[in-house]
Design an enzyme around this catalytic site. Structure first.
Site, mmCIF file in Angstrom:
data_model
loop_
_atom_site.group_PDB
_atom_site.id
_atom_site.type_symbol
_atom_site.label_atom_id
_atom_site.label_comp_id
_atom_site.label_asym_id
_atom_site.label_seq_id
_atom_site.Cartn_x
_atom_site.Cartn_y
_atom_site.Cartn_z
ATOM 1 N N SER A 14 115.468 77.457 124.305
ATOM 2 C CA SER A 14 114.550 76.469 123.723
ATOM 3 C C SER A 14 114.876 76.138 122.274
ATOM 4 O O SER A 14 114.332 75.194 121.708
ATOM 5 C CB SER A 14 113.117 77.000 123.793
ATOM 6 O OG SER A 14 112.997 78.159 122.975
ATOM 7 N N GLY A 15 115.743 76.949 121.669
ATOM 8 C CA GLY A 15 115.957 76.821 120.230
ATOM 9 C C GLY A 15 115.082 77.769 119.442
ATOM 10 O O GLY A 15 115.052 77.733 118.217
ATOM 11 N N VAL A 17 113.583 81.956 118.813
ATOM 12 C CA VAL A 17 114.197 83.272 118.652
ATOM 13 C C VAL A 17 114.197 84.075 119.951
ATOM 14 O O VAL A 17 115.145 84.824 120.235
ATOM 15 C CB VAL A 17 113.509 84.068 117.511
ATOM 16 C CG1 VAL A 17 112.060 84.400 117.854
ATOM 17 C CG2 VAL A 17 114.293 85.336 117.178
ATOM 18 N N ASP A 18 113.165 83.941 120.779
ATOM 19 C CA ASP A 18 113.066 84.763 121.985
ATOM 20 C C ASP A 18 114.184 84.460 122.982
ATOM 21 O O ASP A 18 114.857 85.369 123.473
ATOM 22 C CB ASP A 18 111.696 84.575 122.643
ATOM 23 C CG ASP A 18 110.554 85.055 121.761
ATOM 24 O OD1 ASP A 18 110.745 86.046 121.039
ATOM 25 O OD2 ASP A 18 109.472 84.435 121.790
ATOM 26 N N CYS A 103 103.779 74.258 134.290
ATOM 27 C CA CYS A 103 105.122 74.026 133.756
ATOM 28 C C CYS A 103 106.077 75.136 134.192
ATOM 29 O O CYS A 103 107.224 74.878 134.564
ATOM 30 C CB CYS A 103 105.057 73.940 132.235
ATOM 31 S SG CYS A 103 106.640 73.640 131.464
ATOM 32 N N GLY A 127 112.987 83.265 127.493
ATOM 33 C CA GLY A 127 112.509 84.136 126.428
ATOM 34 C C GLY A 127 111.131 84.703 126.690
ATOM 35 O O GLY A 127 110.418 85.061 125.748
ATOM 36 N N CYS A 200 102.710 73.202 126.491
ATOM 37 C CA CYS A 200 104.073 73.418 126.954
ATOM 38 C C CYS A 200 104.927 72.168 126.782
ATOM 39 O O CYS A 200 104.617 71.116 127.334
ATOM 40 C CB CYS A 200 104.000 73.792 128.436
ATOM 41 S SG CYS A 200 105.542 74.202 129.192
#
EC number: 2.8.1.13
Length: 375
Positions: A14-15, A17-18, A103, A127, A200
């Site tokens: 997603s861009g 951190v997770d 989603c 993530g 979402c």
């Protein structure tokens, strides 16, 4: 050392951190990792900035840093038809939907899973903070992760056995601070990026303004349960059961207690409000939920069980007795203690200790035999 090099894992990045750390950990464990950025919404924010462009740039930087190939896929059409139309339809009915649950079941673990299989994936990962275990019979169970504060099993509660068999959760045994430490130690640009919130894929924007672009708002009266007019609402869709903020109502001669939304009259287009956190109209003894989904498969017979449940994210588990009806795939859920602000449209999620059993959509809340809230 296990050789994972012939096992391909396609990671939805997603861009954030997770998902960045998920990809990194899988790469370190020797898997054949491919990163994919999903674009599911034309997400120019309220200030005119297209956040997807920035996020994809971060995905590229992370993928280059850890040495994996990356792609971008557009699911805007699927998201619109499978998630957003449902989201709008629920608001039209006066309910408060949870699009994140839909989603996950329809986009992240369906459209994305299908795309990943076309890339010859053995598994997918993202993530999420969740955990799976597989028993001796080969059945996969959904479990709570180590980080209870970030537990996302609530949002994954309507996935199927076929879906969770194909998922790896690299963050299952990590806490959020540990994830950020790993990102920092490995020089990932997303290490200090703030968590995304909001709907979402739609993100953080003025929700009322956003919703009004798709659904015409119709103002109406705010009334007490006795029918006394005390104000005007901006449109029933903007309010949810138990809401206190944004009503614009002050104290009365009788009480200085704050006002809360306790119901909606759709026929009259009236918002029902009452003073006091402990308004009896906010407390339900049971609820009915439909479209039940169970991680280990749909039961073929009626059953009754005692377990715990959540009917909103970050809520503490509450004790319940569940009566399942196989003929129409619904449940009647009886609370051990009266439950406050049970909201039609939200997800009901069931747990047995550390295991997440599954979930469904709340249709109605009751006080004994009297239906609450939506009339």
């Amino acid at each position: 050392m296990v050789d994972n090099s012939k096992i391909r894992v396609v990671v939805g990045m997603s861009g954030g951190v997770d998902s960045s750390v998920s990809a990194l950990l899988l790469k370190q464990q020797g898997y054949d990792v491919v990163g994919v950025f999903m674009k599911n919404w034309d997400d120019t924010d309220d200030s005119g900035v297209c956040t997807a462009t920035e996020d994809y740039e971060d995905v590229k930087k992370v993928a280059d840093k850890i040495g994996i190939p990356y792609y971008s896929i557009n699911f805007e059409k699927e998201y619109w038809h499978r998630v957003f139309e449902y989201f709008l339809d629920e608001y039209k009915k006066g309910r408060t939907p949870n699009p994140d649950v839909m989603c996950n079941s329809q986009i992240k673990f369906k459209s994305f899973l299908e795309f990943a299989m076309d890339l010859d994936a053995d598994y997918i990962a993202m993530g999420h903070y969740a955990k799976t275990i597989t028993d001796a019979n080969g059945v996969t169970h959904m479990m709570r992760p180590k980080d209870g504060n970030k537990d996302q099993t609530y949002f994954l509660s309507q996935l199927s056995q076929d879906q969770i068999k194909k998922v790896i959760f690299p963050l299952a045994n990590l806490t959020k601070p540990q994830v950020r430490e790993i990102a920092l130690a490995n020089g990932l640009v997303t290490a200090k990026k703030k968590d995304s919130t909001g709907i979402c894929f739609i993100g953080e924007r003025n929700f009322r303004k956003f919703l009004s672009e798709f659904l015409p708002a119709k103002s109406g009266k705010m009334v007490t349960p006795e029918g006394k007019v005390v104000g005007e609402h901006a449109g029933l869709m903007y309010y949810t059961i138990g809401q206190r903020q944004g009503l614009g109502l002050g104290s009365t001669k009788e009480s200085t207690d704050p006002w809360f939304v306790v119901g909606k009259d759709l026929k009259k287009n009236e918002l029902i409000v009452e003073q006091g956190y402990d308004s009896p109209l906010l407390y339900a003894s049971r609820l009915k939920a439909s479209d039940m989904s169970f991680f280990t498969g749909k039961p073929d017979h009626d059953f009754e069980m005692h377990c715990t449940a959540k009917f909103r994210y970050r809520q503490c588990d509450i004790g319940v007795t569940v009566k399942y009806h196989a003929d129409d795939n619904t449940v009647d859920v009886y609370f051990d203690e009266p439950a406050r602000a049970v909201t039609p449209g939200q997800a009901l999620v069931l747990y047995n200790g550390e295991e997440c059993i599954g979930g469904g959509n709340i249709d109605a809340a009751f006080q004994e035999d009297k239906q609450l809230q939506l009339v």
